[in-house]
Scaffold this active site. Structure first.
Site, PDB file in Angstrom:
ATOM      1  N   MET A   1      -3.901  10.767  -1.553  1.00  0.00           N
ATOM      2  CA  MET A   1      -4.537  11.730  -0.651  1.00  0.00           C
ATOM      3  C   MET A   1      -4.137  13.108  -1.160  1.00  0.00           C
ATOM      4  O   MET A   1      -3.306  13.800  -0.550  1.00  0.00           O
ATOM      5  CB  MET A   1      -4.070  11.480   0.787  1.00  0.00           C
TER       6      MET A   1
ATOM      7  N   ASP B   1      -8.333   1.071   6.169  1.00  0.00           N
ATOM      8  CA  ASP B   1      -7.015   1.695   6.285  1.00  0.00           C
ATOM      9  C   ASP B   1      -6.969   2.620   7.496  1.00  0.00           C
ATOM     10  O   ASP B   1      -7.698   3.609   7.541  1.00  0.00           O
ATOM     11  CB  ASP B   1      -6.755   2.477   4.985  1.00  0.00           C
TER      12      ASP B   1
ATOM     13  N   MET C   1       0.675  11.767  -0.233  1.00  0.00           N
ATOM     14  CA  MET C   1       0.033  12.919   0.434  1.00  0.00           C
ATOM     15  C   MET C   1       0.640  14.211  -0.095  1.00  0.00           C
ATOM     16  O   MET C   1       1.859  14.313  -0.231  1.00  0.00           O
ATOM     17  CB  MET C   1       0.280  12.839   1.937  1.00  0.00           C
TER      18      MET C   1
ATOM     19  N   HIS D   1       0.850  -1.193   0.000  1.00  0.00           N
ATOM     20  CA  HIS D   1       0.000   0.000   0.000  1.00  0.00           C
ATOM     21  C   HIS D   1       0.886   1.242   0.000  1.00  0.00           C
ATOM     22  O   HIS D   1       1.821   1.355   0.796  1.00  0.00           O
ATOM     23  CB  HIS D   1      -0.890  -0.034   1.247  1.00  0.00           C
TER      24      HIS D   1
ATOM     25  N   MET E   1     -11.737   4.768   5.202  1.00  0.00           N
ATOM     26  CA  MET E   1     -10.687   5.167   6.141  1.00  0.00           C
ATOM     27  C   MET E   1     -11.190   4.951   7.568  1.00  0.00           C
ATOM     28  O   MET E   1     -12.303   5.377   7.914  1.00  0.00           O
ATOM     29  CB  MET E   1     -10.320   6.649   5.954  1.00  0.00           C
TER      30      MET E   1
HETATM   31  C1  DX5 Z   1      -3.069   7.255   6.595  1.00  0.00           C
HETATM   32  C2  DX5 Z   1      -2.671   6.260   5.548  1.00  0.00           C
HETATM   33  C3  DX5 Z   1      -2.529   4.893   6.059  1.00  0.00           C
HETATM   34  C4  DX5 Z   1      -1.450   4.731   7.087  1.00  0.00           C
HETATM   35  C5  DX5 Z   1      -1.856   3.592   7.965  1.00  0.00           C
HETATM   36  O1  DX5 Z   1      -3.412   8.441   5.990  1.00  0.00           O
HETATM   37  O2  DX5 Z   1      -3.633   6.231   4.501  1.00  0.00           O
HETATM   38  O3  DX5 Z   1      -2.331   3.964   4.987  1.00  0.00           O
HETATM   39  O4  DX5 Z   1      -0.192   4.467   6.537  1.00  0.00           O
HETATM   40  O5  DX5 Z   1      -0.980   3.557   9.035  1.00  0.00           O
HETATM   41  P1  DX5 Z   1      -1.327   2.772  10.365  1.00  0.00           P
HETATM   42  O6  DX5 Z   1      -1.545   1.358   9.996  1.00  0.00           O
HETATM   43  O7  DX5 Z   1      -0.102   2.994  11.207  1.00  0.00           O
HETATM   44  O8  DX5 Z   1      -2.558   3.407  10.935  1.00  0.00           O
HETATM   45 ZN    ZN Z   2      -3.510   4.580   2.948  1.00  0.00          ZN
END
Ligand code: DX5
Ligand code: ZN
Length: 216
Positions: free
Chosen positions: A68, A175, A37, A33, A137
């Site tokens: 994102m 996620d 960002m 994954h 999310m």
């Molecule tokens: C957050 C990301 C996630 C993040 C998850 O914005 O989209 O993919 O990396 O991290 P954990 O598993 O540490 O919550």
């Molecule tokens: Zn993610």
């Protein structure tokens, strides 16, 4: 029912990226994954196109790109060309997701539509039949290491029932804040794919953590 695990490379050690990717290759992880960002859609900046090259070169697992960013329509094709297996973007980042989905589909890449926890899950319903996957999310997008939001569970059950009722094969990905403790409940609620960053890369034995989440 699928039980796929997609470790988030956001939590990898970028000074030793090749080793971390080799660990993923050896592991029972299904996808890698990739959290992109932009500092505008979310209050954090991660990485972009330059890192797609080592991900593609060293990782043997499919690359699951989670954008994102604002204006995903400007960039989805470049992520497809950079080797993404799946490209997802946020519903709340666009006026109309259909043209953006069309750009991804035209590249022969799988599509994913994502919503943050404060977006009404009903807004996804019109698109369930037009995407390969929806990503709910379970934390607010932007940072790894946040705490799982428990209300996500009911949303998973709701989307699962809609997908099943319509006889669709759309996957549900979760996620944020996923770990070995909540993975069984998430799969039981109807999730197909679990993303985990800190629970994998922060574990004493990341391969074991992946195996435990998958086999729970
Ligand atoms: C957050 C990301 C996630 C993040 C998850 O914005 O989209 O993919 O990396 O991290 P954990 O598993 O540490 O919550
Ligand atoms: Zn993610």
């Amino acid at each position: 029912m699928n039980r796929l695990i997609a470790p988030s490379v956001l939590s990898a050690d970028f000074a030793h990226l090749e080793q971390d990717l080799q660990m993923i290759n050896r592991s029972e992880a299904d996808w890698l994954h990739i959290d992109v960002m932009d500092g505008t859609f979310v209050p954090n900046i991660s990485f972009g196109f330059p890192l797609m090259k080592p991900f593609k070169q060293y990782c043997t697992k499919p690359l699951d790109v989670h954008l994102m960013i604002v204006h995903p329509e400007k960039y989805v094709e470049r992520f497809c060309d950079a080797g993404a297996w799946s490209v997802g973007f946020h519903l709340e980042a666009v006026d109309d997701p259909l043209p953006v989905l069309g750009l991804i589909k035209a590249k022969g890449v799988r599509t994913c539509l994502t919503i943050n926890p404060d977006i009404d899950v009903n807004r996804l319903l019109p698109y369930l039949g037009q995407v390969d996957m929806v990503l709910l999310m379970s934390v607010f997008a932007g940072f790894g290491g946040q705490k799982f939001i428990p209300e996500t569970m009911d949303k998973i059950r709701f989307v699962r029932s809609e997908i099943d009722r319509r006889g669709l094969s759309t996957l549900i990905e979760i996620d944020g804040g996923v770990n070995t403790s909540n993975a069984p409940e998430l799969f039981a609620a109807g999730a197909d794919v679990l993303v985990a960053g800190s629970a994998v890369f922060g574990a004493p034995d990341p391969e074991l953590a992946i195996r435990q989440m998958k086999k729970c």
